[in-house]
Design a protein around this motif. Structure first.
Motif, mmCIF file in Angstrom:
data_model
loop_
_atom_site.group_PDB
_atom_site.id
_atom_site.type_symbol
_atom_site.label_atom_id
_atom_site.label_comp_id
_atom_site.label_asym_id
_atom_site.label_seq_id
_atom_site.Cartn_x
_atom_site.Cartn_y
_atom_site.Cartn_z
ATOM 1 N N LEU A 222 0.851 -1.178 0.000
ATOM 2 C CA LEU A 222 0.000 0.000 0.000
ATOM 3 C C LEU A 222 0.891 1.233 0.000
ATOM 4 O O LEU A 222 1.701 1.426 0.914
ATOM 5 C CB LEU A 222 -0.904 -0.009 1.238
ATOM 6 C CG LEU A 222 -1.942 1.116 1.341
ATOM 7 C CD1 LEU A 222 -2.983 0.994 0.238
ATOM 8 C CD2 LEU A 222 -2.612 1.092 2.719
ATOM 9 N N THR A 223 0.779 2.056 -1.040
ATOM 10 C CA THR A 223 1.610 3.250 -1.163
ATOM 11 C C THR A 223 0.736 4.477 -1.362
ATOM 12 O O THR A 223 -0.389 4.388 -1.876
ATOM 13 C CB THR A 223 2.593 3.132 -2.348
ATOM 14 O OG1 THR A 223 1.858 2.873 -3.559
ATOM 15 C CG2 THR A 223 3.586 2.013 -2.108
ATOM 16 N N VAL A 224 1.277 5.626 -0.978
ATOM 17 C CA VAL A 224 0.541 6.884 -1.065
ATOM 18 C C VAL A 224 1.448 7.958 -1.648
ATOM 19 O O VAL A 224 2.610 8.099 -1.244
ATOM 20 C CB VAL A 224 0.047 7.334 0.330
ATOM 21 C CG1 VAL A 224 -0.705 8.660 0.227
ATOM 22 C CG2 VAL A 224 -0.856 6.265 0.950
ATOM 23 N N THR A 225 0.918 8.717 -2.598
ATOM 24 C CA THR A 225 1.601 9.890 -3.144
ATOM 25 C C THR A 225 0.612 11.049 -3.177
ATOM 26 O O THR A 225 -0.605 10.821 -3.156
ATOM 27 C CB THR A 225 2.120 9.645 -4.577
ATOM 28 O OG1 THR A 225 1.016 9.291 -5.427
ATOM 29 C CG2 THR A 225 3.155 8.527 -4.594
ATOM 30 N N PRO A 226 1.084 12.285 -3.212
ATOM 31 C CA PRO A 226 0.152 13.406 -3.359
ATOM 32 C C PRO A 226 -0.644 13.267 -4.656
ATOM 33 O O PRO A 226 -0.103 12.822 -5.679
ATOM 34 C CB PRO A 226 1.075 14.627 -3.401
ATOM 35 C CG PRO A 226 2.320 14.183 -2.703
ATOM 36 C CD PRO A 226 2.486 12.741 -3.065
ATOM 37 N N TRP A 227 -1.898 13.621 -4.633
ATOM 38 C CA TRP A 227 -2.733 13.574 -5.827
ATOM 39 C C TRP A 227 -2.288 14.665 -6.795
ATOM 40 O O TRP A 227 -2.031 15.804 -6.401
ATOM 41 C CB TRP A 227 -4.204 13.775 -5.474
ATOM 42 C CG TRP A 227 -5.100 13.715 -6.681
ATOM 43 C CD1 TRP A 227 -5.586 14.760 -7.400
ATOM 44 C CD2 TRP A 227 -5.571 12.525 -7.319
ATOM 45 N NE1 TRP A 227 -6.350 14.314 -8.448
ATOM 46 C CE2 TRP A 227 -6.359 12.944 -8.424
ATOM 47 C CE3 TRP A 227 -5.413 11.161 -7.058
ATOM 48 C CZ2 TRP A 227 -6.993 12.024 -9.272
ATOM 49 C CZ3 TRP A 227 -6.041 10.256 -7.902
ATOM 50 C CH2 TRP A 227 -6.821 10.680 -8.991
ATOM 51 N N ILE A 228 -2.162 14.316 -8.073
ATOM 52 C CA ILE A 228 -1.740 15.260 -9.099
ATOM 53 C C ILE A 228 -2.919 15.549 -10.008
ATOM 54 O O ILE A 228 -3.461 14.638 -10.656
ATOM 55 C CB ILE A 228 -0.567 14.705 -9.924
ATOM 56 C CG1 ILE A 228 0.632 14.427 -9.011
ATOM 57 C CG2 ILE A 228 -0.184 15.668 -11.038
ATOM 58 C CD1 ILE A 228 1.722 13.622 -9.679
ATOM 59 N N ASP A 229 -3.353 16.797 -10.052
ATOM 60 C CA ASP A 229 -4.425 17.185 -10.961
ATOM 61 C C ASP A 229 -3.864 17.244 -12.380
ATOM 62 O O ASP A 229 -2.938 18.007 -12.662
ATOM 63 C CB ASP A 229 -5.000 18.556 -10.572
ATOM 64 C CG ASP A 229 -5.880 18.468 -9.334
ATOM 65 O OD1 ASP A 229 -6.614 17.465 -9.203
ATOM 66 O OD2 ASP A 229 -5.827 19.385 -8.500
ATOM 67 N N GLY A 230 -4.401 16.440 -13.238
ATOM 68 C CA GLY A 230 -3.930 16.415 -14.611
ATOM 69 C C GLY A 230 -4.518 15.229 -15.342
ATOM 70 O O GLY A 230 -5.272 14.434 -14.781
#
Length: 307
Positions: A91-99
């Motif tokens: 389970l990994t998490v990154t900031p959400w990127i609008d695009g």
């Protein structure tokens, strides 16, 4: 995976009190689930996957920490790790990127040059020896293709495999070459390669972001450059101007055509086996069969085999 359990994991592992959780469907990785998770203050991309290797997360974190803006940072767990494990999946998490995916929007010539600069920075990175030594030297996908190919061959003989069998018969010579005539493996200098840098893994928004580092590999840079040199259709440069713009951004490098031929052949083999298997087993069987036809008729397989 239910929303309640995912929210529980995100709170316990990453300290994220999620108020909204939405499933996101992208890519050919049927072993992964991706979510958009929002807290009261921030939004994140969450991936729960059994694909790839943990080294990909380590490389992505290293590159982001080095200041390569096109590589999203990894959100650490409460204990400072890059992932947690549930049911043998990371389970990994990154900031959400609008695009949007570049495969959907395309890239301007200026953006192709920007992408060339980004990929060159990845290839020029010099990770610590411990991380470099942990990098795979062989594609984990290619390593499991032989067993998957046997499943496909068996499926061709079933009534459900009739449509696929017809495609295999139509492109019998191309498939035979992919299965029996792999070029010699290149021995040139190795660098950190993303492993799958087609436009389906590029987000266009405030700049370009190269995502999905599951297939990272330590290999000659042609492993990645192959995707920019034809055979990828809308997932790579389409025109000569686009290709030249990418290469201008990437900078000076004498391309090893034999290495390109090898990696093109390997990827074409993986695509033929993988999409054939999906055409048999799903999901989206008809879509997979259509992709397979494209790979064989005008895509990587067509380029990877002699006329």
């Amino acid at each position: 995976m239910g929303e309640t359990l995912m929210r529980k994991w995100l709170l316990a592992d990453f300290g994220l009190d999620v108020v909204e959780l939405t499933a996101v469907h992208h890519g050919a990785d049927v072993a992964a689930q991706v979510w958009k998770a929002s807290t009261a203050t921030n939004t994140y991309a969450v991936k729960w996957s059994g694909a790839g290797t943990k080294t990909g997360h380590q490389v992505a974190a290293y590159l982001a920490d080095c200041g390569i803006a096109g590589v999203p940072e990894m959100v650490r767990t409460i204990e400072g790790g890059l992932w947690s494990v549930h049911a043998k999946k990371r389970l990994t998490v990154t900031p959400w990127i609008d695009g949007q995916r570049a495969a959907e929007t395309g890239l301007t010539d200026e953006q192709w040059s920007e992408y060339g600069v980004l990929l060159r920075r990845v290839h020029d990175a010099e990770p610590p020896m411990r991380l470099r030594d942990a990098l795979p030297r062989h594609s984990h996908i290619d390593a499991r293709m032989s067993a998957l190919a046997e499943e496909v061959r068996a499926g061709l003989k079933t009534p459900e495999g009739a449509d696929l069998a017809a495609v295999w018969e139509q492109y019998e010579d191309v498939i035979a070459d992919l299965f029996g005539n792999r070029p010699e493996k290149p021995t040139g200098p190795r660098v950190v390669c993303h492993g799958d840098p087609h436009l389906g893994n590029v987000l266009v928004g405030d700049g370009l972001r190269l995502i999905d580092w599951d297939d990272v590999i330590y290999a000659p840079r042609e492993q990645d450059l192959m995707f920019m040199l034809g055979g990828m259709g809308e997932f790579g440069p389409v025109t000569e101007n686009q290709r030249n713009a990418f290469l201008d951004g990437y900078g000076a490098h004498a391309i090893d055509e034999d290495a390109v031929r090898y990696y093109r052949h390997v990827r074409a083999y993986e695509d033929v086996v993988g999409w054939s298997h999906q055409a048999l087993e799903g999901p989206e069987n008809a879509f997979a069969l259509g992709v397979l036809k494209g790979v064989l008729s005008e895509g990587l397989a067509a380029l990877a085999t002699p006329n």
